[in-house]
Motif scaffolding. Structure first.
Motif, PDB file in Angstrom:
ATOM      1  N   ILE A  76       0.855  -1.188   0.000  1.00 49.95           N
ATOM      2  CA  ILE A  76       0.000   0.000   0.000  1.00 49.95           C
ATOM      3  C   ILE A  76       0.888   1.235   0.000  1.00 49.95           C
ATOM      4  O   ILE A  76       1.790   1.360   0.834  1.00 49.95           O
ATOM      5  CB  ILE A  76      -0.934   0.023   1.229  1.00 49.95           C
ATOM      6  CG1 ILE A  76      -1.773  -1.253   1.283  1.00 49.95           C
ATOM      7  CG2 ILE A  76      -1.838   1.252   1.187  1.00 49.95           C
ATOM      8  CD1 ILE A  76      -2.634  -1.367   2.529  1.00 49.95           C
ATOM      9  N   MET A  77       0.615   2.138  -0.939  1.00 48.37           N
ATOM     10  CA  MET A  77       1.393   3.362  -1.046  1.00 48.37           C
ATOM     11  C   MET A  77       0.526   4.559  -0.694  1.00 48.37           C
ATOM     12  O   MET A  77      -0.644   4.624  -1.080  1.00 48.37           O
ATOM     13  CB  MET A  77       1.977   3.495  -2.456  1.00 48.37           C
ATOM     14  CG  MET A  77       2.872   2.329  -2.831  1.00 48.37           C
ATOM     15  SD  MET A  77       3.679   2.492  -4.452  1.00 48.37           S
ATOM     16  CE  MET A  77       4.748   3.907  -4.152  1.00 48.37           C
ATOM     17  N   VAL A  78       1.093   5.512   0.042  1.00 46.93           N
ATOM     18  CA  VAL A  78       0.317   6.623   0.568  1.00 46.93           C
ATOM     19  C   VAL A  78       1.207   7.861   0.672  1.00 46.93           C
ATOM     20  O   VAL A  78       2.432   7.754   0.740  1.00 46.93           O
ATOM     21  CB  VAL A  78      -0.260   6.240   1.964  1.00 46.93           C
ATOM     22  CG1 VAL A  78       0.864   6.005   2.964  1.00 46.93           C
ATOM     23  CG2 VAL A  78      -1.238   7.273   2.479  1.00 46.93           C
ATOM     24  N   SER A  79       0.583   9.031   0.647  1.00 46.94           N
ATOM     25  CA  SER A  79       1.316  10.280   0.885  1.00 46.94           C
ATOM     26  C   SER A  79       0.845  10.868   2.217  1.00 46.94           C
ATOM     27  O   SER A  79       0.961  10.211   3.244  1.00 46.94           O
ATOM     28  CB  SER A  79       1.125  11.247  -0.282  1.00 46.94           C
ATOM     29  OG  SER A  79       1.790  10.755  -1.436  1.00 46.94           O
ATOM     30  N   HIS A 129       6.517  10.431   2.214  1.00 48.93           N
ATOM     31  CA  HIS A 129       6.629  11.291   3.396  1.00 48.93           C
ATOM     32  C   HIS A 129       7.031  10.449   4.601  1.00 48.93           C
ATOM     33  O   HIS A 129       6.778   9.232   4.627  1.00 48.93           O
ATOM     34  CB  HIS A 129       5.300  11.992   3.679  1.00 48.93           C
ATOM     35  CG  HIS A 129       4.915  12.996   2.633  1.00 48.93           C
ATOM     36  ND1 HIS A 129       5.407  14.289   2.611  1.00 48.93           N
ATOM     37  CD2 HIS A 129       4.097  12.892   1.561  1.00 48.93           C
ATOM     38  CE1 HIS A 129       4.912  14.931   1.572  1.00 48.93           C
ATOM     39  NE2 HIS A 129       4.115  14.106   0.917  1.00 48.93           N
ATOM     40  N   PRO A 130       7.632  11.059   5.622  1.00 48.50           N
ATOM     41  CA  PRO A 130       8.034  10.302   6.815  1.00 48.50           C
ATOM     42  C   PRO A 130       6.831   9.675   7.518  1.00 48.50           C
ATOM     43  O   PRO A 130       5.686  10.086   7.322  1.00 48.50           O
ATOM     44  CB  PRO A 130       8.706  11.362   7.697  1.00 48.50           C
ATOM     45  CG  PRO A 130       9.093  12.458   6.760  1.00 48.50           C
ATOM     46  CD  PRO A 130       8.050  12.475   5.684  1.00 48.50           C
ATOM     47  N   PHE A 161       7.158  -0.174   7.383  1.00 53.23           N
ATOM     48  CA  PHE A 161       6.939   1.132   6.761  1.00 53.23           C
ATOM     49  C   PHE A 161       8.222   1.555   6.062  1.00 53.23           C
ATOM     50  O   PHE A 161       9.308   1.514   6.646  1.00 53.23           O
ATOM     51  CB  PHE A 161       6.546   2.169   7.819  1.00 53.23           C
ATOM     52  CG  PHE A 161       6.229   3.520   7.248  1.00 53.23           C
ATOM     53  CD1 PHE A 161       4.935   3.864   6.912  1.00 53.23           C
ATOM     54  CD2 PHE A 161       7.235   4.462   7.047  1.00 53.23           C
ATOM     55  CE1 PHE A 161       4.631   5.116   6.386  1.00 53.23           C
ATOM     56  CE2 PHE A 161       6.947   5.716   6.519  1.00 53.23           C
ATOM     57  CZ  PHE A 161       5.646   6.038   6.195  1.00 53.23           C
ATOM     58  N   HIS A 162       8.095   1.962   4.806  1.00 48.15           N
ATOM     59  CA  HIS A 162       9.258   2.353   4.009  1.00 48.15           C
ATOM     60  C   HIS A 162       9.085   3.795   3.543  1.00 48.15           C
ATOM     61  O   HIS A 162       8.153   4.106   2.796  1.00 48.15           O
ATOM     62  CB  HIS A 162       9.413   1.442   2.797  1.00 48.15           C
ATOM     63  CG  HIS A 162       9.564  -0.005   3.142  1.00 48.15           C
ATOM     64  ND1 HIS A 162      10.790  -0.621   3.289  1.00 48.15           N
ATOM     65  CD2 HIS A 162       8.623  -0.972   3.376  1.00 48.15           C
ATOM     66  CE1 HIS A 162      10.608  -1.898   3.592  1.00 48.15           C
ATOM     67  NE2 HIS A 162       9.303  -2.134   3.655  1.00 48.15           N
TER      68      HIS A 162
END
Length: 283
Positions: A89-92, A121-122, A136-137
């Motif tokens: 899952i990719m998120v901003s 983002h962190p 988390f990457h």
């Protein structure tokens, strides 16, 4: 209704008489019990699409299925009883779609294993979401570092054996090469009712046009921005009194609903790609 213990057979070919009888007869001869069957004949394009879910004491004879396929010059694919697909899952910064996917996963609604969360983002940007032990990457990206960032992302997907990538409000455009590599296994949620208001700041575009409905669209990612085959859409009513911030707030609900449905359909093999379109058999 979803049947977790059922095999799923997907068939596409030219439309002609006898298709349903031939495939169902083959499964009957193999001792299978059909628990769900959906079909669609596109007469204008002379195309036939079918999804059959069935239970069987033993895996069906693939030679028998191949013989039916040869008879009708059909493309077919057989999926084993539903396992849990490995998902990245990719998120901003917007984390509502991430939160919703993880909630539905935890209550058993989505047959997936989230194996990684990737963000440009962190971790602090999505700290309101309980991600548990999911790795988390943080992969920041700029125009100059995009090739290197996507190389790291590709390596992560390969190393983890991910079968599906979900862009849960990931606000970076994937390159053509990356989009092509992920063809058919990357779902994006766009916060507008496509094909209207493509690209950046769609809620502001909608507000400027004074629309009375806003929507969200889940689609497969392609090299053409916001042009990929559409899986699911929905709308939310708004009024002239709503500001762009109101549209963003109201849009969160429809975005998460649309994305979760699209992911669920994909996990259950209910989506058949048909060029620039899809055939979807909802549960």
């Amino acid at each position: 209704m979803a049947h977790a213990d059922a095999h799923v057979l997907i068939v596409t070919c030219a439309s002609r008489p006898g298709l349903v009888a031939a495939w169902s007869g083959c499964l009957f001869q193999a001792g299978a019990n059909i628990v769900e069957i959906d079909q669609h004949a596109d007469l204008a394009e002379d195309r036939f699409f079918m999804r059959i879910a069935f239970t069987a004491a033993a895996p069906p004879d693939r030679a028998g299925l191949a013989a039916v396929a040869a008879r009708f010059d059909a493309h077919w694919r057989l999926y084993p009883p539903r396992g849990r697909q490995r998902v990245v899952i990719m998120v901003s910064k917007f984390d509502h779609c991430l939160a919703d996917l993880l909630y539905r996963w935890r209550i058993g609604e989505l047959a997936m294993d989230p194996i990684a969360i990737v963000s440009n983002h962190p971790r602090e940007a999505t700290q309101a979401v309980d991600t548990g032990d999911i790795p988390f990457h943080h992969l920041p990206v700029t125009r100059e570092t995009k090739p290197a960032q996507e190389a790291r992302l590709r390596a992560l997907i390969e190393e983890t054996g991910a079968e599906l990538v979900v862009l849960a409000r990931y606000m970076q455009v994937l390159s053509d090469d990356m989009s092509g590599w992920l063809a058919g296994r990357c779902i994006n949620i766009h916060h507008s009712f496509l094909p209207g208001f493509k690209g950046a700041r769609p809620y502001h575009q909608a507000h400027a046009r004074g629309v009375k409905l806003i929507g969200a669209t889940a689609h497969y990612v392609t090299g053409d921005l916001d042009e990929g085959p559409i899986i699911e859409q929905d709308v939310e009513r708004i009024s002239h009194a709503d500001t762009p911030d109101d549209l963003i707030r109201k849009g969160r609900d429809v975005e998460r609903r649309v994305l979760s449905r699209a992911v669920n359909y994909h996990l259950q093999h209910r989506v058949i790609l048909d060029g620039h379109r899809t055939v979807v058999f909802p549960d």
